[in-house]
Design an enzyme around this catalytic site. Structure first.
Site, PDB file in Angstrom:
ATOM      1  N   SER A 147     -32.359 -54.751 -28.363  1.00 27.03           N
ATOM      2  CA  SER A 147     -33.651 -54.787 -28.265  1.00 27.03           C
ATOM      3  C   SER A 147     -34.424 -53.694 -29.122  1.00 27.03           C
ATOM      4  O   SER A 147     -33.580 -52.658 -29.382  1.00 27.03           O
ATOM      5  CB  SER A 147     -34.033 -54.668 -26.774  1.00 27.03           C
ATOM      6  OG  SER A 147     -35.678 -54.565 -26.670  1.00 27.03           O
ATOM      7  N   TYR A 160     -34.057 -49.928 -18.881  1.00 25.42           N
ATOM      8  CA  TYR A 160     -33.335 -51.017 -19.714  1.00 25.42           C
ATOM      9  C   TYR A 160     -33.558 -50.469 -21.325  1.00 25.42           C
ATOM     10  O   TYR A 160     -32.784 -50.757 -21.886  1.00 25.42           O
ATOM     11  CB  TYR A 160     -34.599 -52.141 -19.627  1.00 25.42           C
ATOM     12  CG  TYR A 160     -34.488 -53.021 -20.404  1.00 25.42           C
ATOM     13  CD1 TYR A 160     -33.388 -54.169 -20.192  1.00 25.42           C
ATOM     14  CD2 TYR A 160     -35.254 -53.353 -21.616  1.00 25.42           C
ATOM     15  CE1 TYR A 160     -33.148 -55.246 -21.241  1.00 25.42           C
ATOM     16  CE2 TYR A 160     -35.132 -54.455 -22.517  1.00 25.42           C
ATOM     17  CZ  TYR A 160     -34.131 -55.328 -22.166  1.00 25.42           C
ATOM     18  OH  TYR A 160     -33.790 -56.330 -23.359  1.00 25.42           O
ATOM     19  N   LYS A 164     -30.444 -50.317 -23.938  1.00 20.46           N
ATOM     20  CA  LYS A 164     -30.458 -51.172 -25.066  1.00 20.46           C
ATOM     21  C   LYS A 164     -30.062 -49.923 -26.304  1.00 20.46           C
ATOM     22  O   LYS A 164     -29.603 -50.228 -27.210  1.00 20.46           O
ATOM     23  CB  LYS A 164     -31.650 -51.926 -25.298  1.00 20.46           C
ATOM     24  CG  LYS A 164     -31.519 -53.102 -24.370  1.00 20.46           C
ATOM     25  CD  LYS A 164     -30.568 -54.060 -24.594  1.00 20.46           C
ATOM     26  CE  LYS A 164     -30.517 -55.356 -23.910  1.00 20.46           C
ATOM     27  NZ  LYS A 164     -29.499 -56.125 -23.862  1.00 20.46           N
TER      28      LYS A 164
END
Length: 254
Positions: A147, A160, A164
């Protein structure tokens, strides 16, 4: 003149998180190019629905449920692939977890553990098993869905984003050590994409509008717009590409 650079005929591809969103579109596109696709996600019904659509359109696919946060399920899917197909040419690590949207100081331990178990440990051991199988059969290609949050943390998406960033580093580590086995490892870094997974970003009007204002193309992406980059990275068109993290974000990170 025509080219066969994107032809995947005869290839066996495993796509995780493929029951919807970006993973579904990747599975469909790889099948359109001739690959036999193993559609995988946590729930078999969603996987089977996508496999049925691919088969009805003249492609070749089958469904296999796998929660990549569970080591026993990772072992099970690779045992199945070895027994039925004897090889794996393409692995797309696309399944991911993002159970918490909020201030980083309030991150629950349960959300931290789930995110790390899927996004880090899951990707790592899926890549280990996939690369071993590829090594033993002449090579292959792995693509990890990371991401742009791995480059610049998303607001209220701390763990998160951290996970990533780890996927980006993991991609480069596997690429460096697996090149000798003709196993290429690259990553897709999506920007703002309209998926159920990213629902929180679309539900928060202020955050969504702020993001759109920073995207030169002034719009979000549709899942299908991520699939083409993955096709490139798993095909002969990228035969000399490994360790790369390809940003597909409408210009957001310019």
């Amino acid at each position: 003149m025509s080219t066969n650079l994107f032809d995947l005929t005869g290839k066996i591809a495993l796509v995780t998180g493929a029951s919807r969103g970006i993973g579904e579109e990747i599975a469909k596109l790889l099948a359109e190019q001739g690959a036999h696709v193993i559609v995988s996600s946590r729930k078999i019904d969603g996987c089977q629905a996508v496999a049925d659509v691919i088969n009805a359109a003249g492609g070749s696919a089958e469904a296999f449920a796998c929660h990549i946060g569970e080591m026993s399920q990772i072992e099970a899917i690779f045992a199945f692939i070895k027994e039925k197909h004897g090889k794996l040419d393409i692995l797309v690590n696309n399944a991911a977890a993002n159970p918490y949207f909020g201030h980083i100081l309030d991150t629950p331990v349960t959300a931290f553990d789930k995110t790390v178990d899927v996004n880090l440990r899951g990707y790592f051991y899926m890549s280990v098993e996939g690369a071993k199988l590829m090594r033993d059969h002449g090579g292959g290609a792995i693509v990890n869905t990371a991401s742009i949050n791995g480059l610049s943390p998303g607001n209220m998406q701390g763990i998160y984003s951290i996970s990533k960033a780890a996927v980006i580093s993991m991609t480069k580590s596997f690429a460096q050590e697996c090149a000798q086995f003709n196993v290429r490892v690259n990553a897709l870094l999506p920007g703002l994409t309209k998926t159920k997974f990213a629902g929180a970003l679309f539900e928060q009007e202020e955050i969504y509008n702020s993001a759109i204002a920073q995207i030169p193309m002034h719009r979000h992406a549709e899942p299908r717009e991520m699939a083409g980059t993955v096709l490139y990275l798993v095909s002969d068109a990228s035969s000399y590409v490994t360790g790369e993290c390809v940003v597909v974000d409408g210009g957001f990170t310019i």
